[in-house]
Design a protein around this motif. Structure first.
Motif, PDB file in Angstrom:
ATOM      1  N   UNK A  30      12.366  57.128  54.941  1.00 60.38           N
ATOM      2  CA  UNK A  30      12.415  57.535  56.342  1.00 60.38           C
ATOM      3  C   UNK A  30      13.845  57.564  56.856  1.00 60.38           C
ATOM      4  N   UNK A  31      14.019  58.291  57.946  1.00 57.71           N
ATOM      5  CA  UNK A  31      15.302  58.405  58.626  1.00 57.71           C
ATOM      6  C   UNK A  31      15.475  57.230  59.579  1.00 57.71           C
ATOM      7  N   UNK A  32      16.630  57.141  60.212  1.00 60.31           N
ATOM      8  CA  UNK A  32      16.920  56.049  61.148  1.00 60.31           C
ATOM      9  C   UNK A  32      15.934  55.995  62.319  1.00 60.31           C
ATOM     10  N   UNK A  33      15.381  57.151  62.726  1.00 65.53           N
ATOM     11  CA  UNK A  33      14.410  57.179  63.832  1.00 65.53           C
ATOM     12  C   UNK A  33      12.975  56.959  63.348  1.00 65.53           C
ATOM     13  N   UNK A  34      12.817  56.543  62.095  1.00 61.87           N
ATOM     14  CA  UNK A  34      11.531  56.282  61.438  1.00 61.87           C
ATOM     15  C   UNK A  34      10.797  57.551  61.032  1.00 61.87           C
ATOM     16  N   UNK A  35      11.352  58.730  61.296  1.00 68.21           N
ATOM     17  CA  UNK A  35      10.705  59.961  60.857  1.00 68.21           C
ATOM     18  C   UNK A  35      10.806  60.066  59.341  1.00 68.21           C
ATOM     19  N   UNK A  36       9.808  60.676  58.707  1.00 69.48           N
ATOM     20  CA  UNK A  36       9.846  60.792  57.257  1.00 69.48           C
ATOM     21  C   UNK A  36      10.953  61.736  56.796  1.00 69.48           C
ATOM     22  N   UNK A  37      11.520  61.424  55.658  1.00 69.39           N
ATOM     23  CA  UNK A  37      12.505  62.312  55.045  1.00 69.39           C
ATOM     24  C   UNK A  37      11.734  63.507  54.482  1.00 69.39           C
ATOM     25  N   UNK A  38      12.121  64.697  54.840  1.00 68.97           N
ATOM     26  CA  UNK A  38      11.427  65.903  54.392  1.00 68.97           C
ATOM     27  C   UNK A  38      12.260  66.650  53.363  1.00 68.97           C
ATOM     28  N   UNK A  39      11.586  67.145  52.357  1.00 64.79           N
ATOM     29  CA  UNK A  39      12.218  67.951  51.317  1.00 64.79           C
ATOM     30  C   UNK A  39      11.451  69.259  51.216  1.00 64.79           C
ATOM     31  N   UNK A  40      12.164  70.337  50.955  1.00 65.00           N
ATOM     32  CA  UNK A  40      11.501  71.616  50.743  1.00 65.00           C
ATOM     33  C   UNK A  40      10.696  71.578  49.454  1.00 65.00           C
ATOM     34  N   UNK A  41       9.621  72.310  49.425  1.00 69.92           N
ATOM     35  CA  UNK A  41       8.771  72.367  48.237  1.00 69.92           C
ATOM     36  C   UNK A  41       8.882  73.729  47.578  1.00 69.92           C
ATOM     37  N   UNK A  42       8.809  73.734  46.278  1.00 71.69           N
ATOM     38  CA  UNK A  42       8.828  74.970  45.506  1.00 71.69           C
ATOM     39  C   UNK A  42       7.427  75.572  45.544  1.00 71.69           C
ATOM     40  N   UNK A  43       7.326  76.853  45.829  1.00 66.45           N
ATOM     41  CA  UNK A  43       6.030  77.517  45.855  1.00 66.45           C
ATOM     42  C   UNK A  43       5.478  77.604  44.443  1.00 66.45           C
ATOM     43  N   UNK A  44       4.247  77.183  44.269  1.00 62.20           N
ATOM     44  CA  UNK A  44       3.613  77.203  42.954  1.00 62.20           C
ATOM     45  C   UNK A  44       2.567  78.305  42.890  1.00 62.20           C
ATOM     46  N   UNK A  45       1.771  78.441  43.940  1.00 57.81           N
ATOM     47  CA  UNK A  45       0.736  79.468  43.996  1.00 57.81           C
ATOM     48  C   UNK A  45       0.959  80.323  45.226  1.00 57.81           C
ATOM     49  N   UNK A  46       0.651  81.577  45.121  1.00 58.13           N
ATOM     50  CA  UNK A  46       0.742  82.494  46.261  1.00 58.13           C
ATOM     51  C   UNK A  46      -0.528  83.331  46.286  1.00 58.13           C
ATOM     52  N   UNK A  47      -1.306  83.200  47.346  1.00 63.69           N
ATOM     53  CA  UNK A  47      -2.552  83.955  47.472  1.00 63.69           C
ATOM     54  C   UNK A  47      -2.421  84.964  48.594  1.00 63.69           C
ATOM     55  N   UNK A  48      -2.989  86.111  48.382  1.00 60.82           N
ATOM     56  CA  UNK A  48      -2.963  87.126  49.431  1.00 60.82           C
ATOM     57  C   UNK A  48      -4.351  87.456  49.874  1.00 60.82           C
TER      58      UNK A  48
END
Length: 48
Positions: A30-48
């Motif tokens: 978590x960050x100093x304000x207690x918010x979660x640390x966020x990381x970008x995710x790699x797209x694995x599936x793409x549905x249309x």
């Protein structure tokens, strides 16, 4: 996917969200304000 960044940021400022982040800090990075640390995710599936 977050469709509205402003709305997402407003939710993060709510009292309920702030209360949730504090105990979760023990089980996730978590960050100093207690918010979660966020990381970008790699797209694995793409549905249309």
């Amino acid at each position: 996917m977050v469709e509205d960044e402003a709305r997402w940021a407003a939710i993060a400022k709510t009292e309920v969200r702030q209360r949730w982040w504090k105990p979760m800090g023990d089980v996730m990075p978590s960050n100093a304000d207690h918010s979660p640390v966020a990381h970008g995710l790699r797209e694995v599936f793409h549905l249309e």
